[in-house]
Design an enzyme around this catalytic site. Structure first.
Site, mmCIF file in Angstrom:
data_model
loop_
_atom_site.group_PDB
_atom_site.id
_atom_site.type_symbol
_atom_site.label_atom_id
_atom_site.label_comp_id
_atom_site.label_asym_id
_atom_site.label_seq_id
_atom_site.Cartn_x
_atom_site.Cartn_y
_atom_site.Cartn_z
ATOM 1 N N ASN A 66 -16.170 -28.227 74.450
ATOM 2 C CA ASN A 66 -15.387 -28.539 73.258
ATOM 3 C C ASN A 66 -14.030 -29.046 73.731
ATOM 4 O O ASN A 66 -13.194 -28.271 74.194
ATOM 5 C CB ASN A 66 -15.244 -27.263 72.412
ATOM 6 C CG ASN A 66 -14.359 -27.481 71.199
ATOM 7 O OD1 ASN A 66 -13.935 -28.600 70.917
ATOM 8 N ND2 ASN A 66 -14.069 -26.402 70.480
ATOM 9 N N TRP A 67 -13.850 -30.343 73.605
ATOM 10 C CA TRP A 67 -12.614 -30.949 74.135
ATOM 11 C C TRP A 67 -11.419 -30.722 73.205
ATOM 12 O O TRP A 67 -10.298 -31.070 73.542
ATOM 13 C CB TRP A 67 -12.819 -32.450 74.392
ATOM 14 C CG TRP A 67 -13.863 -32.757 75.431
ATOM 15 C CD1 TRP A 67 -14.613 -31.851 76.149
ATOM 16 C CD2 TRP A 67 -14.294 -34.055 75.884
ATOM 17 N NE1 TRP A 67 -15.473 -32.497 77.002
ATOM 18 C CE2 TRP A 67 -15.303 -33.860 76.873
ATOM 19 C CE3 TRP A 67 -13.931 -35.371 75.560
ATOM 20 C CZ2 TRP A 67 -15.936 -34.920 77.518
ATOM 21 C CZ3 TRP A 67 -14.562 -36.431 76.203
ATOM 22 C CH2 TRP A 67 -15.549 -36.203 77.171
ATOM 23 N N LYS A 68 -11.683 -30.186 72.030
ATOM 24 C CA LYS A 68 -10.625 -29.897 71.050
ATOM 25 C C LYS A 68 -9.735 -31.140 70.848
ATOM 26 O O LYS A 68 -10.238 -32.253 70.928
ATOM 27 C CB LYS A 68 -9.836 -28.648 71.464
ATOM 28 C CG LYS A 68 -10.761 -27.438 71.683
ATOM 29 C CD LYS A 68 -10.043 -26.124 71.811
ATOM 30 C CE LYS A 68 -11.064 -25.000 72.037
ATOM 31 N NZ LYS A 68 -10.439 -23.676 72.099
ATOM 32 N N HIS A 78 -15.475 -23.306 63.762
ATOM 33 C CA HIS A 78 -14.716 -22.806 64.914
ATOM 34 C C HIS A 78 -13.539 -21.966 64.410
ATOM 35 O O HIS A 78 -12.967 -22.270 63.357
ATOM 36 C CB HIS A 78 -14.215 -23.992 65.750
ATOM 37 C CG HIS A 78 -13.677 -23.576 67.080
ATOM 38 N ND1 HIS A 78 -12.435 -23.024 67.226
ATOM 39 C CD2 HIS A 78 -14.237 -23.585 68.309
ATOM 40 C CE1 HIS A 78 -12.243 -22.719 68.506
ATOM 41 N NE2 HIS A 78 -13.318 -23.047 69.184
ATOM 42 N N GLU A 116 -10.593 -21.906 65.228
ATOM 43 C CA GLU A 116 -9.363 -22.687 65.001
ATOM 44 C C GLU A 116 -9.404 -23.385 63.642
ATOM 45 O O GLU A 116 -8.373 -23.577 63.004
ATOM 46 C CB GLU A 116 -9.159 -23.687 66.158
ATOM 47 C CG GLU A 116 -8.750 -22.952 67.439
ATOM 48 C CD GLU A 116 -9.201 -23.598 68.728
ATOM 49 O OE1 GLU A 116 -9.601 -24.775 68.726
ATOM 50 O OE2 GLU A 116 -9.156 -22.906 69.773
ATOM 51 N N GLU A 168 -17.724 -16.523 69.587
ATOM 52 C CA GLU A 168 -16.438 -16.770 70.220
ATOM 53 C C GLU A 168 -15.428 -15.743 69.714
ATOM 54 O O GLU A 168 -14.813 -15.951 68.661
ATOM 55 C CB GLU A 168 -15.945 -18.182 69.887
ATOM 56 C CG GLU A 168 -16.858 -19.293 70.362
ATOM 57 C CD GLU A 168 -16.077 -20.569 70.651
ATOM 58 O OE1 GLU A 168 -16.292 -21.128 71.725
ATOM 59 O OE2 GLU A 168 -15.232 -20.969 69.835
ATOM 60 N N GLY A 193 -8.846 -19.283 74.891
ATOM 61 C CA GLY A 193 -7.617 -19.845 75.433
ATOM 62 C C GLY A 193 -6.646 -18.817 75.986
ATOM 63 O O GLY A 193 -5.488 -19.131 76.261
ATOM 64 N N SER A 200 -12.658 -18.479 77.121
ATOM 65 C CA SER A 200 -12.188 -18.416 78.515
ATOM 66 C C SER A 200 -13.328 -18.341 79.530
ATOM 67 O O SER A 200 -13.203 -17.653 80.539
ATOM 68 C CB SER A 200 -11.217 -17.251 78.714
ATOM 69 O OG SER A 200 -10.072 -17.424 77.895
HETATM 70 P P1 13P Z 1 -11.517 -21.705 75.969
HETATM 71 O O1 13P Z 1 -12.696 -21.885 76.900
HETATM 72 O O2 13P Z 1 -10.385 -22.623 76.265
HETATM 73 O O3 13P Z 1 -11.127 -20.274 75.838
HETATM 74 O O4 13P Z 1 -12.034 -22.163 74.512
HETATM 75 C C1 13P Z 1 -13.213 -21.665 74.020
HETATM 76 C C2 13P Z 1 -13.531 -22.376 72.761
HETATM 77 O O5 13P Z 1 -12.860 -22.211 71.770
HETATM 78 C C3 13P Z 1 -14.673 -23.299 72.763
HETATM 79 O O6 13P Z 1 -14.970 -23.730 71.487
#
Ligand code: 13P
Length: 251
Positions: free
Chosen positions: A9-11, A95, A97, A167, A173, A213
């Site tokens: 997931n490149w966000k 997600h 976020e 998640e 993160g 993470s």
């Molecule tokens: P991180 O691997 O940066 O913790 O992010 C996980 C995530 O939210 C994947 O969708």
């Protein structure tokens, strides 16, 4: 046997040029074995170029979000028809976020999963508790609500589509990866939930992946757990080297 699934997931990272560079590096370094399903989710602006670059490579493309409607007066939104048009076959839905910063509710997430199914897009349905909820002993309650409401109204064939990503918000993160034992406990709980909502066949076939993470160092301990079928990777998916190292841990 469930085929492992690893998604990047490149966000909100990568310009078109940077995305292309990463896609090229992934294509070049991808192991020949196809025992793992590899997926990348670039930002919308890079979907088409990444799709073109990865044509013929064993990497699936996912969008990070969609609107539920096919089209309409929804300024700033992107429809399932549009993401399919770029070559996407999967979409990350719900997600944390999106839940946290954009007010996505279980009801909205349910509509978006429905939109995926209507357009032959596999949902990557995200669930997970916050630190506050974990500390209050509410993990099972929160996950039960998220899974039940997210899948409300779908029959067993529909519920079988796509993957579930567990998640935990406190692990995203933060560098605080869940321990394999903690993650396994929740994955097993989610699988039991599916068995209760549907049946054992749906539950045992469904891939439930871990996100939060995950790194090349922590991947193996997690994915060798009986109910952990891969990972949804954020930070470590932004570099080909670390993402490919995680993929290789699954072979
Ligand atoms: P991180 O691997 O940066 O913790 O992010 C996980 C995530 O939210 C994947 O969708």
């Amino acid at each position: 046997m469930r085929r492992p699934w690893i998604g990047g997931n490149w966000k909100m990272h990568k310009t078109i040029g940077e995305a292309l560079e990463l896609a090229r590096a992934l294509k070049a370094g991808l192991p020949a074995a196809d025992s793992v399903e590899v997926v990348v989710a670039p930002p919308y602006t890079a979907l088409k170029v990444v799709a073109d670059e990865l044509r013929g490579a064993a990497v699936q493309l996912a969008a990070q979000n969609i609107h539920w409607a096919d089209q309409g007066a929804y300024t700033g939104e992107i429809s399932p028809v549009m993401v399919r048009d770029t070559g996407c076959r999967q979409v990350i839905i719900g997600h944390s976020e999106r839940r946290q910063w954009f007010g996505e509710t279980d009801e909205l997430i349910n509509k978006k999963i429905g939109a995926c199914l209507n357009h032959d897009l596999e949902p990557v349905f995200c669930v997970g508790e916050t630190l506050e909820e974990r500390e209050a002993g509410r993990v099972e309650e929160v996950l039960t609500r998220q899974v039940r409401e997210g899948l409300r109204g779908f029959n067993r064939g529909e519920a079988a589509r796509g993957v579930i990503a567990y998640e935990p918000v406190w692990a995203i993160g933060t560098g605080k990866t869940a321990t394999p034992e903690t993650a396994q406990q929740v994955h097993s709980f989610i699988r039991d939930l599916l068995a209760g909502l549907y049946d054992k066949t749906v539950a045992s076939a469904k891939r439930i992946v871990y996100g939060g993470s995950m790194t090349p160092e922590t991947a193996r301990g997690l994915i060798t757990q009986p109910d952990i079928d891969g990972g949804l990777i954020g930070g470590a998916s932004l570099k080909a080297e670390s993402f490919l190292a995680i993929v290789k841990e699954c072979i």
